[in-house]
Scaffold this motif. Structure first.
Motif, PDB file in Angstrom:
ATOM      1  N   GLN A 249      64.815 -40.701  -6.220  1.00 54.95           N
ATOM      2  CA  GLN A 249      66.065 -39.934  -5.820  1.00 54.95           C
ATOM      3  C   GLN A 249      66.126 -38.556  -6.150  1.00 54.95           C
ATOM      4  OE1 GLN A 249      68.912 -42.170  -4.125  1.00 54.95           O
ATOM      5  NE2 GLN A 249      68.985 -39.800  -3.770  1.00 54.95           N
ATOM      6  N   PRO A 310      70.921 -35.245   7.492  1.00 58.81           N
ATOM      7  CA  PRO A 310      71.247 -36.581   7.332  1.00 58.81           C
ATOM      8  C   PRO A 310      70.170 -37.386   6.606  1.00 58.81           C
ATOM      9  CG  PRO A 310      70.939 -36.507   9.560  1.00 58.81           C
ATOM     10  CD  PRO A 310      70.918 -35.091   9.217  1.00 58.81           C
ATOM     11  N   THR A 312      68.669 -39.668   7.427  1.00 58.50           N
ATOM     12  CA  THR A 312      68.830 -41.067   7.851  1.00 58.50           C
ATOM     13  C   THR A 312      68.096 -41.758   8.877  1.00 58.50           C
ATOM     14  OG1 THR A 312      70.978 -40.948   8.576  1.00 58.50           O
ATOM     15  CG2 THR A 312      70.822 -41.408   6.200  1.00 58.50           C
ATOM     16  N   ASN A 314      68.458 -43.748  12.406  1.00 58.85           N
ATOM     17  CA  ASN A 314      69.370 -44.355  13.377  1.00 58.85           C
ATOM     18  C   ASN A 314      68.588 -45.708  13.713  1.00 58.85           C
ATOM     19  OD1 ASN A 314      70.620 -45.404  15.837  1.00 58.85           O
ATOM     20  ND2 ASN A 314      71.188 -43.238  16.319  1.00 58.85           N
ATOM     21  N   ASN A 351      68.180 -46.446   4.215  1.00 57.07           N
ATOM     22  CA  ASN A 351      68.929 -45.118   4.183  1.00 57.07           C
ATOM     23  C   ASN A 351      69.793 -44.724   2.889  1.00 57.07           C
ATOM     24  OD1 ASN A 351      68.381 -44.333   6.859  1.00 57.07           O
ATOM     25  ND2 ASN A 351      69.977 -45.706   7.460  1.00 57.07           N
ATOM     26  N   ALA A 352      69.404 -45.756   1.877  1.00 55.19           N
ATOM     27  CA  ALA A 352      70.257 -45.659   0.514  1.00 55.19           C
ATOM     28  C   ALA A 352      70.138 -44.282  -0.106  1.00 55.19           C
ATOM     29  CB  ALA A 352      70.114 -46.511  -0.218  1.00 55.19           C
ATOM     30  N   THR A 355      71.082 -41.106   2.008  1.00 62.40           N
ATOM     31  CA  THR A 355      72.512 -40.917   2.018  1.00 62.40           C
ATOM     32  C   THR A 355      72.976 -40.336   0.632  1.00 62.40           C
ATOM     33  OG1 THR A 355      72.829 -42.694   3.377  1.00 62.40           O
ATOM     34  CG2 THR A 355      74.850 -42.147   2.032  1.00 62.40           C
ATOM     35  N   LYS A 356      72.413 -40.731  -0.609  1.00 60.78           N
ATOM     36  CA  LYS A 356      72.918 -40.027  -1.699  1.00 60.78           C
ATOM     37  C   LYS A 356      72.432 -38.784  -1.857  1.00 60.78           C
ATOM     38  CE  LYS A 356      72.903 -44.517  -4.407  1.00 60.78           C
ATOM     39  NZ  LYS A 356      71.980 -45.388  -5.566  1.00 60.78           N
ATOM     40  N   ALA A 358      71.900 -36.463   0.447  1.00 60.06           N
ATOM     41  CA  ALA A 358      72.677 -35.748   1.284  1.00 60.06           C
ATOM     42  C   ALA A 358      74.180 -35.492   0.482  1.00 60.06           C
ATOM     43  CB  ALA A 358      73.044 -36.581   2.798  1.00 60.06           C
ATOM     44  N   ALA A 359      74.540 -36.399  -0.065  1.00 59.36           N
ATOM     45  CA  ALA A 359      75.596 -36.171  -0.773  1.00 59.36           C
ATOM     46  C   ALA A 359      75.720 -35.059  -1.983  1.00 59.36           C
ATOM     47  CB  ALA A 359      76.355 -37.396  -1.308  1.00 59.36           C
TER      48      ALA A 359
END
Length: 363
Positions: A249, A310, A312, A314, A351-352, A355-356, A358-359
């Motif tokens: 991460q 993103p 992630t 699709n 994608n976990a 997604t984190k 990107a945040a």
């Protein structure tokens, strides 16, 4: 697999990569199943490239140069690709993370590997299927019927090309030739009629230095989904070991920030790539033009002009493509048999982490 050559790199790097791989592995050692933190609490991550350094990898070099890894308390060793490839190296524990494609993960897992795709860089198709523009007899994929395809022996690539030809009204019958030093040379020598290239690298090189190409996009000619989901994969057993999920991460937090910077500052990022990958002797002009192409065309984002990845997968597009390749018989087990079901994108990828990351990048 998508093993596509660039003539300005491969002649120079054939020996250099082999030697630097030995040196790098000797100095940093093989990766282990459990993360290794140094006395300062930094997580040590080894990352293996899929090919010679190029703009696909620019986020790593930017993150190193601008201290994003240090800020996340991660030490990253960027390893040149081994002859066995990034996927095998990750599976065997030589590297913690490797650059690959989702389809490659499907192929390797069908053969018995246990890889997990954790980051998708490309959100739009980047592969192009091209003949020399001087070949006026090739106007649509139908005209590739009976021609010689310059490839690296990939069943996946062959399935894509045959589908394009049939969609255009042909039979899909092609000959194949193994790429030599690079695909450009093989085409210009007359040993092949068409081959695979990346829009963001070889096509840019073609525009800068020639020869001119006439290209087709697979999704325009009946190939479903997004064939070109390029990104990072890890070994599942490595991921579940103590500390590794957190290390991954932190690595992705910094790396995605590096890619975002590259989109917002393509010229500066290209210079960082050239200086950070000195062993590759990259053309500065090519690196800058490639990054300009990526930023202006939005290959890494879901909207042109965005400077935020993103990262992630699709899943719907991925599954459409996996189903297509499964029906073509591409994914075979160690005994050469096709399984009873198509590989599932939701199992192959997560994608976990992206997604984190990107945040975090948005903060």
């Amino acid at each position: 697999m998508w093993r596509i050559s660039a003539r300005t790199l491969h002649k120079v790097l054939a020996c250099a990569v082999a030697m630097s791989t030995v040196i790098a592995l000797a100095s940093c050692g093989a990766a282990t199943d459990e993360s290794s933190d140094d006395s300062n609490g930094n997580a040590n991550i080894s990352f293996m490239l899929d090919w010679t350094p190029n703009t696909n990898h620019i986020g790593l070099y930017v993150a190193q140069r601008l201290g994003y890894y240090s800020a996340e308390h991660v030490k990253v060793d960027i390893l040149p690709t081994a002859q066995a490839g990034a996927e095998t190296s990750v599976e065997n524990g030589v590297a913690d993370i490797g650059f690959t494609t989702l389809s490659n993960v499907a192929a390797f897992n069908t053969q018995g590997s246990s890889l997990k795709f954790v980051f998708d860089l490309t959100q739009k198709p980047v592969a192009r299927w091209c003949a020399l523009a001087s070949r006026t007899d090739i106007k649509t994929p139908k005209d590739l019927d009976g021609k010689t395809f310059v490839s690296f022996g990939s069943a996946e690539q062959t399935a894509v090309v045959r589908q394009m030809i049939r969609y255009a009204g042909g039979t899909g019958n092609i000959e194949t030739a193994t790429a030599g030093t690079n695909t450009f040379d093989t085409l210009t020598s007359g040993k092949g009629d068409f081959g695979g290239f990346y829009a963001t690298w070889e096509n840019v090189e073609s525009e800068l230095n020639g020869p001119a190409l006439h290209c087709f996009v697979a999704s325009d000619w009946g190939v479903p989904g997004n064939p070109d989901q390029l990104g990072f994969a890890v070994k599942r057993s490595w991921l579940v070991k103590k500390g590794n999920a957190q290390a991954l991460q932190r690595f992705l937090n910094a790396t995605m920030k590096g890619y975002d910077y590259a989109l917002a500052h393509p010229d500066k990022a290209a210079s960082m790539l050239v200086s950070g990958a000195k062993e590759a002797n990259l053309s500065s002009k090519l690196a800058h033009k490639s990054m300009e192409e990526i930023a202006s065309k939005g290959y890494w984002t879901t909207s042109t002009g965005s400077t935020s990845l993103p990262g992630t997968v699709n899943m719907a597009q991925a599954q459409d493509y996996l189903d297509f390749q499964y029906k073509a018989g591409t994914y075979k087990d160690a005994k050469g048999k096709v399984g009873s079901d198509a590989p599932q994108a939701s199992d192959l990828a997560t994608n976990a982490y992206a997604t984190k990351a990107a945040a975090v990048a948005e903060q």
